[in-house]
Design an enzyme around this catalytic site. Structure first.
Site, PDB file in Angstrom:
ATOM      1  N   GLN A 106      36.138 -10.256 -42.103  1.00 53.57           N
ATOM      2  CA  GLN A 106      36.974  -9.712 -43.035  1.00 53.57           C
ATOM      3  C   GLN A 106      38.395  -9.243 -42.657  1.00 53.57           C
ATOM      4  O   GLN A 106      39.051  -8.639 -43.359  1.00 53.57           O
ATOM      5  CB  GLN A 106      36.430  -8.393 -43.727  1.00 53.57           C
ATOM      6  CG  GLN A 106      35.025  -8.661 -44.382  1.00 53.57           C
ATOM      7  CD  GLN A 106      34.437  -7.407 -44.930  1.00 53.57           C
ATOM      8  OE1 GLN A 106      34.842  -6.295 -44.749  1.00 53.57           O
ATOM      9  NE2 GLN A 106      33.389  -7.490 -45.730  1.00 53.57           N
ATOM     10  N   CYS A 107      38.750 -10.161 -41.511  1.00 51.51           N
ATOM     11  CA  CYS A 107      39.895  -9.557 -40.928  1.00 51.51           C
ATOM     12  C   CYS A 107      41.189  -9.918 -41.750  1.00 51.51           C
ATOM     13  O   CYS A 107      42.363  -8.957 -41.790  1.00 51.51           O
ATOM     14  CB  CYS A 107      40.358 -10.365 -39.618  1.00 51.51           C
ATOM     15  SG  CYS A 107      40.280 -12.180 -39.715  1.00 51.51           S
ATOM     16  N   GLY A 108      40.784 -10.821 -42.627  1.00 48.45           N
ATOM     17  CA  GLY A 108      42.418 -11.176 -43.380  1.00 48.45           C
ATOM     18  C   GLY A 108      42.402 -10.100 -44.561  1.00 48.45           C
ATOM     19  O   GLY A 108      43.694  -9.409 -44.997  1.00 48.45           O
TER      20      GLY A 108
END
Length: 336
Positions: A114-116
């Site tokens: 879920q980095c973005g």
């Protein structure tokens, strides 16, 4: 003779009086001739609303945020940047004076890919103050729009659409990398206090800095500040740091002239102050290193291709979706 013991059994049928059915009009006759049909079955309960799609890690995010809150407040951008300057002072050119422009962001450690969306959530606290948009809402919207399967974002264009839809902000999609004419636009944007969303390759095992892995370590970060190395600090409007001689900060209550931006090819003179979902702290990344990392996002990770999970990858793959692209985000009422 002894008296007979009373029997516990019912007397024989012949000793019982016959029981005659009593008639209650024609209805009794009908009931004896044909059974009354059973009542119709109850209607099924109303269908409940479809449950939102499960996204890995969401159930842990709240617990993680609470744990981080108990650990103490996130360090401010200025304090964290000064910590980095002291820790790595040999990396910064002594022939330059340094001006730090920065905006504070909260921290959030990602769960799963879920980095973005975590980077967008952090940027949202500047664009929709004071607390932005809940991460769960961003994830739900991204899944609903078909931008992601489990939190991953392999398209800068889709990230820009999500930012517009969820945050109601202005979005400018940069193509062709962070060099050339785009460099001046990026630096002016950061000096003005607006966030930059940028995909890079990120090496969390070695030095927590952008690297060159052809997209195998594709990762998102948000930059909300810049450290500029200049020959001379414009006056007035800037104050020297009392702890670090040679480091200057813009004075919020005073108008200040923007410094001349470092020329293209001026090595080691620009550092991006960034955050991302795998660290609690800010990081200072050399601008040229970020630029190079952003330009080599070309291939989908073989380990992800073989892990059996579903990912949403745009037509043209990682190269078309991420390579050489970034997003400039501004509040809706601001001017470029």
């Amino acid at each position: 003779m002894p008296s007979a013991r009373p029997s516990l059994l019912a007397p024989p049928l012949s000793f019982c009086k016959p029981i005659r059915a009593r008639k209650f009009g024609s209805l009794a006759n009908q009931s004896l001739q044909a059974p009354v049909p059973p009542p119709p079955p109850l209607p099924p309960p109303p269908a409940s609303a479809a449950a939102p799609p499960h996204v890995f890690g969401l159930e842990k995010s709240q617990l993680l945020r609470e744990a981080l809150e108990k650990a103490g407040p996130a360090p401010g951008s200025r304090e964290d940047a000064k910590r980095l300057l002291k820790l790595h002072k040999d990396r910064f050119r002594s022939d330059l004076q340094w001006i730090l422009f920065c905006a504070d962001l909260p921290s959030l450690i990602q769960e799963g890919p879920q980095c973005g969306l975590v980077a967008l959530w952090m940027a949202g606290t500047l664009l929709v103050p004071p607390s932005g948009i809940p991460l769960e809402r961003l994830v739900h919207m991204a899944v609903e729009k078909g931008y992601t399967a489990q939190g991953e974002m392999f398209s800068v264009a889709n990230m820009g659409r999500l930012a517009e839809e969820a945050l109601g902000c202005q979005v400018e999609l940069l193509r062709g990398g962070l060099g050339g004419p785009n460099k001046g636009r990026v630096l002016q944007h950061l000096v003005s206090g607006h966030p930059l969303l940028i995909p890079i390759s990120y090496d969390e095992d070695f030095n927590h800095e952008p690297c060159r892995r052809k997209g195998h370590k594709a990762h998102w970060a948000v930059s909300t500040g810049v450290l500029l190395g200049v020959r001379g600090v414009p006056s007035p409007g800037y104050a020297e740091d009392p702890e670090l001689p040679g480091l200057f900060h813009p004075v919020p209550s005073m108008p200040h002239q923007l410094p001349s931006l470092p020329e293209e090819g001026s090595l080691g003179a620009v550092y991006l102050l960034s955050k991302q979902g795998k660290s609690w702290h800010y990081q200072l990344w050399d601008y040229d290193q970020v630029q190079d990392s952003n330009l080599q996002l070309t291939d989908f990770s073989p380990s992800r291709a073989a892990d059996g999970q579903e990912y949403v990858v745009p037509a043209g793959g990682v190269r078309a979706g991420l390579c050489g692209q970034a997003l400039l985000l501004r509040p809706q009422d601001s001017s470029p």
